[in-house]
Motif scaffolding. Sequence first.
Motif, PDB file in Angstrom:
ATOM      1  N   ASP A 138      16.514  45.485  -8.018  1.00  0.00           N
ATOM      2  CA  ASP A 138      16.925  44.653  -9.149  1.00  0.00           C
ATOM      3  C   ASP A 138      16.992  43.176  -8.775  1.00  0.00           C
ATOM      4  OD1 ASP A 138      17.080  46.671 -10.968  1.00  0.00           O
ATOM      5  OD2 ASP A 138      19.181  47.120 -10.578  1.00  0.00           O
ATOM      6  N   LEU A 183      13.481  41.795  -8.351  1.00  0.00           N
ATOM      7  CA  LEU A 183      12.852  41.580  -9.664  1.00  0.00           C
ATOM      8  C   LEU A 183      13.470  40.382 -10.373  1.00  0.00           C
ATOM      9  CD1 LEU A 183      12.399  45.252 -10.913  1.00  0.00           C
ATOM     10  CD2 LEU A 183      10.623  43.659 -10.186  1.00  0.00           C
ATOM     11  N   LEU A 184      14.780  40.177 -10.187  1.00  0.00           N
ATOM     12  CA  LEU A 184      15.428  39.015 -10.794  1.00  0.00           C
ATOM     13  C   LEU A 184      14.820  37.722 -10.251  1.00  0.00           C
ATOM     14  CD1 LEU A 184      17.699  37.752 -12.548  1.00  0.00           C
ATOM     15  CD2 LEU A 184      19.162  37.875 -10.536  1.00  0.00           C
ATOM     16  N   GLU A 214      11.292  37.419 -11.764  1.00  0.00           N
ATOM     17  CA  GLU A 214      11.329  37.068 -13.194  1.00  0.00           C
ATOM     18  C   GLU A 214      11.738  35.610 -13.373  1.00  0.00           C
ATOM     19  OE1 GLU A 214      10.820  38.963 -15.897  1.00  0.00           O
ATOM     20  OE2 GLU A 214      10.468  40.885 -14.915  1.00  0.00           O
ATOM     21  N   GLU A 222       8.940  33.436 -12.580  1.00  0.00           N
ATOM     22  CA  GLU A 222       7.953  33.477 -13.672  1.00  0.00           C
ATOM     23  C   GLU A 222       8.287  32.432 -14.733  1.00  0.00           C
ATOM     24  OE1 GLU A 222       4.551  34.651 -15.177  1.00  0.00           O
ATOM     25  OE2 GLU A 222       5.367  35.708 -13.452  1.00  0.00           O
ATOM     26  N   LYS A 223       9.573  32.307 -15.054  1.00  0.00           N
ATOM     27  CA  LYS A 223      10.000  31.317 -16.047  1.00  0.00           C
ATOM     28  C   LYS A 223       9.802  29.897 -15.499  1.00  0.00           C
ATOM     29  CE  LYS A 223      11.482  34.654 -18.689  1.00  0.00           C
ATOM     30  NZ  LYS A 223      12.609  35.417 -18.204  1.00  0.00           N
ATOM     31  N   LEU A 224      10.084  29.733 -14.215  1.00  0.00           N
ATOM     32  CA  LEU A 224       9.998  28.401 -13.626  1.00  0.00           C
ATOM     33  C   LEU A 224       8.550  27.985 -13.361  1.00  0.00           C
ATOM     34  CD1 LEU A 224      13.030  28.721 -11.214  1.00  0.00           C
ATOM     35  CD2 LEU A 224      12.865  27.236 -13.199  1.00  0.00           C
ATOM     36  N   ARG A 259       1.808  40.254  -8.500  1.00  0.00           N
ATOM     37  CA  ARG A 259       2.215  40.709  -9.831  1.00  0.00           C
ATOM     38  C   ARG A 259       1.518  39.937 -10.942  1.00  0.00           C
ATOM     39  NH1 ARG A 259       7.591  42.864 -11.100  1.00  0.00           N
ATOM     40  NH2 ARG A 259       7.801  41.037 -12.412  1.00  0.00           N
ATOM     41  N   ARG A 260       1.253  38.663 -10.707  1.00  0.00           N
ATOM     42  CA  ARG A 260       0.567  37.870 -11.731  1.00  0.00           C
ATOM     43  C   ARG A 260      -0.836  38.409 -11.985  1.00  0.00           C
ATOM     44  NH1 ARG A 260       2.584  32.825 -13.363  1.00  0.00           N
ATOM     45  NH2 ARG A 260       0.520  32.083 -13.878  1.00  0.00           N
ATOM     46  N   GLY A 316       0.006  43.095 -12.227  1.00  0.00           N
ATOM     47  CA  GLY A 316       1.127  43.723 -12.938  1.00  0.00           C
ATOM     48  C   GLY A 316       2.100  44.337 -11.955  1.00  0.00           C
ATOM     49  N   ALA A 317       2.843  45.324 -12.405  1.00  0.00           N
ATOM     50  CA  ALA A 317       3.865  45.937 -11.550  1.00  0.00           C
ATOM     51  C   ALA A 317       3.225  46.499 -10.285  1.00  0.00           C
ATOM     52  CB  ALA A 317       4.594  47.031 -12.304  1.00  0.00           C
TER      53      ALA A 317
END
Lengths: 320, 210
Positions: A13, A16-17, A20, A23-25, A146-147, A150-151
Amino acid sequence: MKHLLSAGDLDRDEALLVLETAEKLRELADRPIKKLPTLRGRTIVNLFFEDSTRTRISFEAAAKRLSADVINFSAKGSSVEKGESLKDTALTLEAMGADAVVVRHQSSGAPHRLAHSGWIQSCVVNAGDGSHEHPTQALLDAFTMRRHLGALDGRRVAIVGDVLHSRVARSNVLLLSTLGAEVTLVAPPTLLPVGVERWTCATSYDLDAVLPKTDVVMMLRVQRERMNAAFFPSAREYSRRYGLDAARMAALPEHALVMHPGPMNRGMEISADVADSTRSVIVEQVTNGVAIRMAVLYLLLAGAGSAVDDTVPEQRRGRA
Amino acid sequence: MTPAHDPPGKAKAAVGASRAVTVQGEAARSVLDEADIARALTRIAHEILERNKGAREVVLLGIPTRGVELARRIGERISAVEGSFGGVGALDVTMYRDDLRLRPTRVLGHTEIPESGIDGKVVVLVDDVLFSGRTIRAALTALDDIGRPRAVQLAVLVDRGHRELPIRADFVGKNLPTAADERVVVSLRESDGGESVVIAKREPVGEGTS
Protein backbone atom coordinates in the motif's frame (compact mmCIF):
# COMPACT_ATOMS: atom_id res chain seq x y z
CA MET A 1 7.56 5.78 8.65
CA LYS A 2 9.79 8.77 9.09
CA HIS A 3 12.66 7.72 6.87
CA LEU A 4 13.12 6.01 3.54
CA LEU A 5 16.11 3.74 4.05
CA SER A 6 15.21 0.58 2.22
CA ALA A 7 12.79 -0.40 -0.52
CA GLY A 8 11.92 -3.31 1.75
CA ASP A 9 10.47 -0.90 4.35
CA LEU A 10 7.55 -0.17 2.02
CA ASP A 11 4.59 -2.50 2.08
CA ARG A 12 2.40 -2.79 -0.99
CA ASP A 13 0.00 0.00 0.00
CA GLU A 14 2.79 2.40 0.86
CA ALA A 15 4.67 1.66 -2.35
CA LEU A 16 1.49 2.22 -4.38
CA LEU A 17 0.83 5.46 -2.50
CA VAL A 18 4.27 6.76 -3.49
CA LEU A 19 3.71 5.70 -7.11
CA GLU A 20 0.21 7.22 -7.28
CA THR A 21 1.46 10.46 -5.73
CA ALA A 22 4.29 10.59 -8.25
CA GLU A 23 1.77 10.04 -11.04
CA LYS A 24 -0.05 13.21 -9.95
CA LEU A 25 3.19 15.14 -9.63
CA ARG A 26 4.40 13.97 -13.05
CA GLU A 27 1.76 16.21 -14.62
CA LEU A 28 3.64 19.18 -13.25
CA ALA A 29 6.51 18.54 -15.66
CA ASP A 30 4.24 19.58 -18.55
CA ARG A 31 3.22 22.91 -17.02
CA PRO A 32 4.92 26.22 -17.70
CA ILE A 33 5.35 26.90 -13.97
CA LYS A 34 6.83 23.75 -12.46
CA LYS A 35 6.66 24.77 -8.85
CA LEU A 36 4.45 24.07 -5.85
CA PRO A 37 4.53 26.01 -2.57
CA THR A 38 4.13 22.90 -0.43
CA LEU A 39 7.50 22.72 1.35
CA ARG A 40 8.15 26.46 1.55
CA GLY A 41 10.54 27.24 4.38
CA ARG A 42 11.71 23.65 4.83
CA THR A 43 15.38 22.85 4.48
CA ILE A 44 16.59 19.77 2.66
CA VAL A 45 20.26 18.86 2.73
CA ASN A 46 21.78 16.77 -0.03
CA LEU A 47 24.60 15.01 1.79
CA PHE A 48 26.71 13.34 -0.87
CA PHE A 49 29.82 11.48 0.20
CA GLU A 50 30.09 9.80 -3.17
CA ASP A 51 30.00 11.18 -6.71
CA SER A 52 26.64 11.42 -8.40
CA THR A 53 25.15 13.42 -11.24
CA ARG A 54 21.66 12.11 -11.79
CA THR A 55 20.56 11.40 -8.24
CA ARG A 56 21.81 14.63 -6.73
CA ILE A 57 20.41 16.82 -9.50
CA SER A 58 17.16 14.90 -9.38
CA PHE A 59 16.75 15.35 -5.62
CA GLU A 60 17.70 19.00 -5.95
CA ALA A 61 15.13 19.60 -8.71
CA ALA A 62 12.48 17.73 -6.72
CA ALA A 63 13.10 19.75 -3.57
CA LYS A 64 13.15 23.04 -5.47
CA ARG A 65 9.90 22.26 -7.29
CA LEU A 66 8.32 21.86 -3.88
CA SER A 67 9.78 25.24 -2.84
CA ALA A 68 12.09 23.78 -0.19
CA ASP A 69 15.47 25.36 0.46
CA VAL A 70 18.25 23.08 -0.70
CA ILE A 71 21.75 22.86 0.71
CA ASN A 72 24.14 20.77 -1.34
CA PHE A 73 26.98 19.12 0.46
CA SER A 74 29.60 17.03 -1.26
CA ALA A 75 32.43 15.39 0.59
CA LYS A 76 34.97 16.73 -1.88
CA GLY A 77 36.04 20.16 -0.75
CA SER A 78 34.39 19.81 2.66
CA SER A 79 35.71 19.15 6.15
CA VAL A 80 35.27 15.44 5.51
CA GLU A 81 38.56 15.65 3.64
CA LYS A 82 40.10 16.97 6.86
CA GLY A 83 38.88 13.83 8.60
CA GLU A 84 35.53 14.92 10.03
CA SER A 85 33.39 11.97 11.09
CA LEU A 86 29.85 11.23 9.93
CA LYS A 87 28.63 12.04 13.43
CA ASP A 88 30.18 15.50 13.48
CA THR A 89 28.88 16.25 10.01
CA ALA A 90 25.42 15.15 11.17
CA LEU A 91 25.57 17.32 14.28
CA THR A 92 26.47 20.29 12.10
CA LEU A 93 23.42 19.66 9.92
CA GLU A 94 21.20 19.32 12.97
CA ALA A 95 22.47 22.62 14.31
CA MET A 96 21.53 24.24 11.00
CA GLY A 97 17.98 22.94 11.30
CA ALA A 98 17.70 20.56 8.37
CA ASP A 99 14.22 19.05 7.97
CA ALA A 100 15.37 16.24 5.72
CA VAL A 101 18.74 14.78 4.85
CA VAL A 102 19.22 13.00 1.55
CA VAL A 103 22.33 10.90 1.96
CA ARG A 104 24.57 9.06 -0.48
CA HIS A 105 27.47 7.23 1.12
CA GLN A 106 30.06 4.72 -0.01
CA SER A 107 29.46 2.60 3.09
CA SER A 108 26.42 0.33 3.30
CA GLY A 109 24.31 1.26 6.31
CA ALA A 110 25.44 4.87 6.66
CA PRO A 111 21.87 6.26 6.16
CA HIS A 112 20.57 3.78 8.73
CA ARG A 113 23.19 4.94 11.21
CA LEU A 114 22.28 8.55 10.53
CA ALA A 115 18.58 7.88 11.03
CA HIS A 116 18.78 5.79 14.19
CA SER A 117 21.76 7.13 16.08
CA GLY A 118 19.89 10.05 17.61
CA TRP A 119 22.34 12.54 16.11
CA ILE A 120 19.67 14.25 14.08
CA GLN A 121 15.91 14.69 14.26
CA SER A 122 15.29 15.12 10.55
CA CYS A 123 13.94 12.65 8.03
CA VAL A 124 16.61 10.60 6.29
CA VAL A 125 16.29 9.50 2.68
CA ASN A 126 18.74 6.93 1.39
CA ALA A 127 20.09 8.06 -1.98
CA GLY A 128 22.38 5.04 -2.30
CA ASP A 129 24.62 3.44 0.31
CA GLY A 130 27.55 1.30 -0.79
CA SER A 131 26.33 -1.87 -2.46
CA HIS A 132 23.30 -1.99 -0.19
CA GLU A 133 20.24 -0.06 -1.39
CA HIS A 134 18.95 2.78 -3.55
CA PRO A 135 15.21 2.87 -2.85
CA THR A 136 14.24 5.95 -4.89
CA GLN A 137 15.88 4.40 -7.95
CA ALA A 138 13.76 1.28 -7.50
CA LEU A 139 10.66 3.44 -7.11
CA LEU A 140 11.35 5.38 -10.28
CA ASP A 141 12.05 2.15 -12.16
CA ALA A 142 8.75 0.68 -10.99
CA PHE A 143 7.02 3.96 -11.88
CA THR A 144 8.48 3.90 -15.39
CA MET A 145 7.43 0.27 -15.88
CA ARG A 146 3.90 0.99 -14.70
CA ARG A 147 3.53 3.90 -17.10
CA HIS A 148 4.25 1.55 -20.01
CA LEU A 149 2.93 -1.80 -18.82
CA GLY A 150 0.23 -1.03 -16.24
CA ALA A 151 0.12 -2.99 -13.00
CA LEU A 152 3.22 -5.07 -12.39
CA ASP A 153 1.56 -8.19 -11.01
CA GLY A 154 2.95 -11.17 -12.89
CA ARG A 155 5.25 -9.05 -15.09
CA ARG A 156 8.69 -10.54 -15.66
CA VAL A 157 11.71 -8.36 -15.07
CA ALA A 158 15.28 -9.40 -15.82
CA ILE A 159 18.04 -7.52 -14.02
CA VAL A 160 21.30 -8.16 -15.80
CA GLY A 161 24.93 -7.62 -14.89
CA ASP A 162 26.90 -6.65 -11.84
CA VAL A 163 24.35 -7.64 -9.20
CA LEU A 164 27.06 -8.15 -6.59
CA HIS A 165 27.93 -4.47 -6.34
CA SER A 166 24.52 -3.13 -7.29
CA ARG A 167 22.34 -1.33 -4.77
CA VAL A 168 19.90 -0.76 -7.61
CA ALA A 169 19.41 -4.50 -8.09
CA ARG A 170 18.84 -5.14 -4.39
CA SER A 171 16.26 -2.35 -4.00
CA ASN A 172 14.53 -3.37 -7.22
CA VAL A 173 14.22 -7.00 -6.15
CA LEU A 174 12.63 -5.92 -2.85
CA LEU A 175 10.23 -3.41 -4.37
CA LEU A 176 9.27 -5.32 -7.51
CA SER A 177 8.46 -8.48 -5.56
CA THR A 178 6.33 -6.36 -3.19
CA LEU A 179 4.48 -5.12 -6.26
CA GLY A 180 3.96 -8.65 -7.55
CA ALA A 181 6.50 -8.79 -10.38
CA GLU A 182 8.72 -11.82 -11.01
CA VAL A 183 12.37 -10.83 -11.00
CA THR A 184 15.21 -12.85 -12.53
CA LEU A 185 18.79 -11.82 -11.84
CA VAL A 186 21.12 -12.64 -14.73
CA ALA A 187 24.85 -12.50 -14.09
CA PRO A 188 28.02 -14.55 -14.13
CA PRO A 189 28.31 -16.58 -10.91
CA THR A 190 31.11 -14.34 -9.68
CA LEU A 191 28.86 -11.29 -9.80
CA LEU A 192 25.97 -12.75 -7.81
CA PRO A 193 26.11 -12.02 -4.07
CA VAL A 194 26.39 -14.70 -1.41
CA GLY A 195 22.95 -15.60 -0.12
CA VAL A 196 21.13 -14.58 -3.30
CA GLU A 197 19.12 -17.82 -3.09
CA ARG A 198 17.26 -16.30 -0.16
CA TRP A 199 16.22 -13.22 -2.15
CA THR A 200 12.70 -13.11 -3.50
CA CYS A 201 13.80 -13.72 -7.08
CA ALA A 202 15.16 -16.29 -9.51
CA THR A 203 18.70 -16.33 -10.87
CA SER A 204 20.19 -17.37 -14.19
CA TYR A 205 23.61 -17.41 -15.82
CA ASP A 206 22.22 -17.43 -19.35
CA LEU A 207 20.93 -14.13 -20.72
CA ASP A 208 19.77 -15.54 -24.06
CA ALA A 209 17.50 -18.06 -22.34
CA VAL A 210 15.81 -15.36 -20.26
CA LEU A 211 15.25 -12.63 -22.84
CA PRO A 212 12.35 -14.11 -24.90
CA LYS A 213 10.05 -14.28 -21.85
CA THR A 214 10.86 -10.92 -20.34
CA ASP A 215 8.72 -7.78 -20.14
CA VAL A 216 11.49 -5.53 -18.89
CA VAL A 217 15.24 -5.94 -19.15
CA MET A 218 17.25 -3.76 -16.81
CA MET A 219 20.95 -3.52 -17.54
CA LEU A 220 23.29 -2.73 -14.66
CA ARG A 221 26.47 -0.77 -14.92
CA VAL A 222 29.67 -2.74 -14.53
CA GLN A 223 31.10 -0.92 -11.55
CA ARG A 224 34.78 -0.69 -12.38
CA GLU A 225 35.50 1.28 -9.22
CA ARG A 226 34.35 -1.67 -7.12
CA MET A 227 36.03 -4.34 -9.24
CA ASN A 228 38.86 -5.28 -6.90
CA ALA A 229 39.12 -8.90 -8.00
CA ALA A 230 38.99 -10.88 -11.25
CA PHE A 231 35.23 -11.25 -11.56
CA PHE A 232 35.38 -11.99 -15.28
CA PRO A 233 38.25 -12.71 -17.66
CA SER A 234 37.94 -9.64 -19.89
CA ALA A 235 35.61 -6.80 -20.71
CA ARG A 236 35.12 -8.25 -24.17
CA GLU A 237 34.08 -11.62 -22.87
CA TYR A 238 31.64 -10.02 -20.42
CA SER A 239 30.14 -7.91 -23.16
CA ARG A 240 29.74 -10.97 -25.41
CA ARG A 241 27.88 -12.98 -22.81
CA TYR A 242 25.98 -10.35 -20.81
CA GLY A 243 25.90 -7.23 -22.96
CA LEU A 244 22.65 -6.14 -24.61
CA ASP A 245 23.13 -5.55 -28.32
CA ALA A 246 20.74 -5.24 -31.25
CA ALA A 247 20.66 -9.00 -31.89
CA ARG A 248 19.69 -9.77 -28.30
CA MET A 249 17.14 -6.94 -28.26
CA ALA A 250 15.46 -8.59 -31.27
CA ALA A 251 14.86 -11.67 -29.09
CA LEU A 252 12.73 -9.62 -26.67
CA PRO A 253 8.94 -9.60 -26.94
CA GLU A 254 7.42 -6.72 -28.94
CA HIS A 255 6.33 -4.67 -25.90
CA ALA A 256 9.45 -5.18 -23.76
CA LEU A 257 11.28 -2.21 -22.26
CA VAL A 258 15.01 -1.65 -21.97
CA MET A 259 16.13 0.17 -18.84
CA HIS A 260 19.42 1.26 -17.31
CA PRO A 261 19.89 3.20 -14.07
CA GLY A 262 22.82 5.13 -15.54
CA PRO A 263 25.55 6.06 -15.95
CA MET A 264 25.97 3.72 -18.93
CA ASN A 265 29.16 2.13 -20.21
CA ARG A 266 28.17 2.17 -23.86
CA GLY A 267 29.71 -0.80 -25.64
CA MET A 268 30.15 -2.71 -22.39
CA GLU A 269 26.83 -3.79 -20.85
CA ILE A 270 24.69 -2.03 -23.46
CA SER A 271 25.44 -1.15 -27.07
CA ALA A 272 24.89 2.39 -28.30
CA ASP A 273 22.16 1.45 -30.79
CA VAL A 274 20.17 -0.31 -28.05
CA ALA A 275 20.58 2.58 -25.63
CA ASP A 276 19.25 5.01 -28.25
CA SER A 277 16.50 2.74 -29.60
CA THR A 278 12.77 3.32 -29.20
CA ARG A 279 12.58 0.40 -26.75
CA SER A 280 14.87 2.23 -24.39
CA VAL A 281 13.23 4.33 -21.67
CA ILE A 282 16.51 5.38 -20.12
CA VAL A 283 15.99 9.12 -20.59
CA GLU A 284 12.40 8.87 -19.36
CA GLN A 285 13.71 7.21 -16.19
CA VAL A 286 15.48 10.47 -15.38
CA THR A 287 12.32 12.58 -15.85
CA ASN A 288 10.34 10.17 -13.73
CA GLY A 289 13.02 10.30 -11.05
CA VAL A 290 12.14 13.90 -10.26
CA ALA A 291 8.45 13.05 -9.82
CA ILE A 292 9.25 10.08 -7.57
CA ARG A 293 11.58 12.12 -5.39
CA MET A 294 8.98 14.88 -5.12
CA ALA A 295 6.47 12.27 -3.99
CA VAL A 296 8.86 10.88 -1.38
CA LEU A 297 9.74 14.31 -0.01
CA TYR A 298 6.07 15.32 0.03
CA LEU A 299 4.99 12.19 1.87
CA LEU A 300 7.81 12.39 4.41
CA LEU A 301 7.73 16.12 5.07
CA ALA A 302 4.41 17.74 4.26
CA GLY A 303 2.04 16.35 6.88
CA ALA A 304 2.01 16.70 10.64
CA GLY A 305 2.81 13.03 11.15
CA SER A 306 5.40 13.29 8.35
CA ALA A 307 4.63 9.71 7.65
CA VAL A 308 3.88 7.60 4.68
CA ASP A 309 1.79 5.14 6.66
CA ASP A 310 -0.33 7.79 8.41
CA THR A 311 -1.95 8.68 5.13
CA VAL A 312 -3.47 5.27 4.77
CA PRO A 313 -5.97 4.63 7.57
CA GLU A 314 -8.39 7.48 8.10
CA GLN A 315 -8.97 6.48 11.72
CA ARG A 316 -5.42 7.37 12.67
CA ARG A 317 -6.10 11.02 11.91
CA GLY A 318 -7.41 11.38 15.41
CA ARG A 319 -3.89 11.21 16.75
CA ALA A 320 -2.64 14.20 14.83
CA MET B 1 -1.01 3.73 -16.73
CA THR B 2 -4.58 4.14 -15.72
CA PRO B 3 -5.58 4.46 -12.08
CA ALA B 4 -7.91 1.52 -12.59
CA HIS B 5 -4.99 -0.85 -12.27
CA ASP B 6 -4.69 -0.27 -8.58
CA PRO B 7 -7.06 0.91 -5.93
CA PRO B 8 -6.36 4.58 -5.19
CA GLY B 9 -5.10 3.62 -1.75
CA LYS B 10 -6.95 2.69 1.39
CA ALA B 11 -7.44 6.34 2.31
CA LYS B 12 -10.32 6.94 -0.04
CA ALA B 13 -12.00 3.69 0.85
CA ALA B 14 -11.63 4.55 4.52
CA VAL B 15 -13.14 7.99 3.95
CA GLY B 16 -16.12 6.45 2.23
CA ALA B 17 -16.54 3.86 4.94
CA SER B 18 -16.36 6.25 7.88
CA ARG B 19 -18.73 8.57 6.05
CA ALA B 20 -21.39 5.96 5.62
CA VAL B 21 -21.08 4.61 9.15
CA THR B 22 -21.26 7.92 10.96
CA VAL B 23 -24.10 9.16 8.84
CA GLN B 24 -26.14 6.08 9.47
CA GLY B 25 -25.19 5.79 13.12
CA GLU B 26 -26.32 9.28 14.07
CA ALA B 27 -29.39 11.40 13.80
CA ALA B 28 -28.55 12.69 10.35
CA ARG B 29 -30.89 15.22 8.78
CA SER B 30 -31.42 14.97 5.04
CA VAL B 31 -31.36 18.34 3.31
CA LEU B 32 -31.26 17.60 -0.42
CA ASP B 33 -32.26 14.44 -2.26
CA GLU B 34 -31.39 13.32 -5.76
CA ALA B 35 -34.00 15.47 -7.52
CA ASP B 36 -33.05 18.54 -5.45
CA ILE B 37 -29.39 18.14 -6.40
CA ALA B 38 -30.28 17.78 -10.08
CA ARG B 39 -32.48 20.90 -9.98
CA ALA B 40 -29.83 22.92 -8.16
CA LEU B 41 -27.19 21.98 -10.73
CA THR B 42 -29.51 22.85 -13.62
CA ARG B 43 -30.18 26.25 -12.09
CA ILE B 44 -26.47 26.87 -11.49
CA ALA B 45 -25.73 25.95 -15.13
CA HIS B 46 -28.27 28.49 -16.35
CA GLU B 47 -27.03 31.16 -13.95
CA ILE B 48 -23.48 30.65 -15.24
CA LEU B 49 -24.70 31.10 -18.81
CA GLU B 50 -26.70 34.17 -17.92
CA ARG B 51 -23.93 35.86 -15.97
CA ASN B 52 -21.33 35.23 -18.66
CA LYS B 53 -23.62 35.78 -21.67
CA GLY B 54 -22.94 32.29 -23.01
CA ALA B 55 -20.28 29.72 -22.32
CA ARG B 56 -17.72 30.26 -25.07
CA GLU B 57 -15.12 31.58 -22.62
CA VAL B 58 -16.22 29.58 -19.59
CA VAL B 59 -14.01 26.83 -18.16
CA LEU B 60 -15.37 24.78 -15.27
CA LEU B 61 -12.74 23.44 -12.87
CA GLY B 62 -13.94 20.99 -10.22
CA ILE B 63 -12.05 20.63 -6.96
CA PRO B 64 -11.45 16.94 -6.07
CA THR B 65 -13.07 14.80 -5.21
CA ARG B 66 -16.76 15.67 -5.43
CA GLY B 67 -16.29 19.02 -7.13
CA VAL B 68 -14.96 17.22 -10.19
CA GLU B 69 -18.15 15.24 -10.65
CA LEU B 70 -20.32 18.29 -9.98
CA ALA B 71 -18.36 20.27 -12.58
CA ARG B 72 -18.88 17.45 -15.08
CA ARG B 73 -22.63 17.48 -14.49
CA ILE B 74 -22.89 21.27 -14.76
CA GLY B 75 -20.79 21.05 -17.94
CA GLU B 76 -23.24 18.51 -19.40
CA ARG B 77 -26.13 20.86 -18.78
CA ILE B 78 -24.28 23.81 -20.29
CA SER B 79 -23.36 21.80 -23.41
CA ALA B 80 -27.01 20.76 -23.80
CA VAL B 81 -28.09 24.40 -24.02
CA GLU B 82 -25.12 26.17 -25.56
CA GLY B 83 -23.12 25.19 -28.65
CA SER B 84 -19.65 26.42 -27.74
CA PHE B 85 -18.18 25.82 -24.32
CA GLY B 86 -14.67 26.26 -22.91
CA GLY B 87 -14.58 22.84 -21.27
CA VAL B 88 -14.47 21.02 -17.96
CA GLY B 89 -11.42 20.09 -15.92
CA ALA B 90 -10.19 19.35 -12.43
CA LEU B 91 -7.96 21.35 -10.11
CA ASP B 92 -6.31 19.62 -7.16
CA VAL B 93 -5.43 22.12 -4.45
CA THR B 94 -3.80 19.78 -1.90
CA MET B 95 -0.29 21.10 -2.43
CA TYR B 96 -1.54 24.67 -1.86
CA ARG B 97 -3.45 24.11 1.37
CA ASP B 98 -2.50 26.11 4.44
CA ASP B 99 -3.19 23.24 6.85
CA LEU B 100 -0.82 20.63 5.44
CA ARG B 101 1.48 20.82 8.43
CA LEU B 102 -1.37 20.51 10.89
CA ARG B 103 -2.61 17.14 9.68
CA PRO B 104 -1.25 13.83 8.45
CA THR B 105 -0.18 13.79 4.83
CA ARG B 106 -3.06 14.04 2.39
CA VAL B 107 -3.46 11.93 -0.70
CA LEU B 108 -3.12 14.01 -3.84
CA GLY B 109 -5.97 14.48 -6.31
CA HIS B 110 -5.91 14.77 -10.06
CA THR B 111 -5.44 18.01 -11.98
CA GLU B 112 -6.64 18.27 -15.55
CA ILE B 113 -6.81 21.53 -17.43
CA PRO B 114 -8.67 21.66 -20.78
CA GLU B 115 -6.41 21.78 -23.87
CA SER B 116 -7.11 25.43 -24.61
CA GLY B 117 -5.83 26.49 -21.18
CA ILE B 118 -7.30 29.13 -18.89
CA ASP B 119 -5.56 32.30 -20.05
CA GLY B 120 -8.15 34.99 -20.73
CA LYS B 121 -11.01 32.63 -19.88
CA VAL B 122 -13.64 32.84 -17.16
CA VAL B 123 -12.82 30.06 -14.73
CA VAL B 124 -15.71 28.79 -12.63
CA LEU B 125 -14.42 26.81 -9.65
CA VAL B 126 -16.83 24.09 -8.56
CA ASP B 127 -16.87 22.48 -5.11
CA ASP B 128 -19.41 20.56 -3.07
CA VAL B 129 -19.42 22.50 0.22
CA LEU B 130 -18.24 26.05 0.92
CA PHE B 131 -17.21 26.32 4.58
CA SER B 132 -14.13 28.18 5.84
CA GLY B 133 -13.15 29.36 2.34
CA ARG B 134 -9.64 28.00 2.75
CA THR B 135 -9.98 25.44 -0.01
CA ILE B 136 -10.99 28.21 -2.38
CA ARG B 137 -8.06 30.36 -1.30
CA ALA B 138 -5.80 27.40 -2.11
CA ALA B 139 -7.53 27.02 -5.48
CA LEU B 140 -6.95 30.70 -6.31
CA THR B 141 -3.24 30.28 -5.55
CA ALA B 142 -3.12 27.10 -7.62
CA LEU B 143 -4.66 28.95 -10.58
CA ASP B 144 -1.79 31.47 -10.44
CA ASP B 145 0.61 28.71 -11.41
CA ILE B 146 -1.50 27.53 -14.33
CA GLY B 147 -2.43 30.75 -16.07
CA ARG B 148 -4.20 34.07 -15.86
CA PRO B 149 -7.96 33.82 -16.23
CA ARG B 150 -9.92 36.95 -17.11
CA ALA B 151 -12.17 36.30 -14.12
CA VAL B 152 -12.70 33.59 -11.52
CA GLN B 153 -16.15 32.68 -10.23
CA LEU B 154 -17.23 30.13 -7.68
CA ALA B 155 -20.09 27.64 -7.80
CA VAL B 156 -20.92 25.39 -4.82
CA LEU B 157 -23.66 22.91 -4.17
CA VAL B 158 -23.97 23.94 -0.51
CA ASP B 159 -22.89 27.09 1.31
CA ARG B 160 -22.88 26.26 5.00
CA GLY B 161 -21.48 29.54 6.33
CA HIS B 162 -18.71 29.98 8.95
CA ARG B 163 -16.30 31.71 6.58
CA GLU B 164 -12.78 32.39 7.84
CA LEU B 165 -11.67 34.35 4.78
CA PRO B 166 -13.25 37.11 2.65
CA ILE B 167 -14.54 34.69 0.01
CA ARG B 168 -18.08 34.25 -1.31
CA ALA B 169 -19.76 32.04 -3.88
CA ASP B 170 -21.26 33.40 -7.12
CA PHE B 171 -23.55 30.43 -7.66
CA VAL B 172 -25.04 28.51 -4.73
CA GLY B 173 -27.17 25.35 -4.90
CA LYS B 174 -28.48 25.79 -1.38
CA ASN B 175 -27.66 28.08 1.52
CA LEU B 176 -27.57 25.89 4.58
CA PRO B 177 -27.36 27.50 8.03
CA THR B 178 -25.38 25.10 10.21
CA ALA B 179 -23.83 24.94 13.65
CA ALA B 180 -20.03 24.80 13.72
CA ASP B 181 -20.08 21.33 15.29
CA GLU B 182 -22.24 19.89 12.52
CA ARG B 183 -20.98 18.16 9.42
CA VAL B 184 -22.38 18.52 5.93
CA VAL B 185 -21.99 15.28 4.02
CA VAL B 186 -22.47 15.34 0.27
CA SER B 187 -22.86 11.94 -1.37
CA LEU B 188 -22.73 11.46 -5.13
CA ARG B 189 -23.41 8.28 -7.02
CA GLU B 190 -19.92 8.10 -8.58
CA SER B 191 -17.94 8.44 -5.36
CA ASP B 192 -20.34 7.38 -2.61
CA GLY B 193 -23.03 5.25 -4.21
CA GLY B 194 -26.00 7.49 -3.34
CA GLU B 195 -27.24 11.01 -4.03
CA SER B 196 -27.87 13.17 -0.98
CA VAL B 197 -26.83 16.07 1.18
CA VAL B 198 -27.25 15.47 4.91
CA ILE B 199 -26.31 17.30 8.10
CA ALA B 200 -24.72 15.10 10.76
CA LYS B 201 -23.04 15.67 14.09
CA ARG B 202 -19.40 16.47 13.57
CA GLU B 203 -16.73 13.85 14.32
CA PRO B 204 -13.88 14.86 16.67
CA VAL B 205 -11.65 15.31 13.62
CA GLY B 206 -13.75 16.10 10.59
CA GLU B 207 -13.11 16.57 6.92
CA GLY B 208 -11.67 19.71 5.43
CA THR B 209 -14.46 20.49 3.03
CA SER B 210 -17.41 19.74 5.24
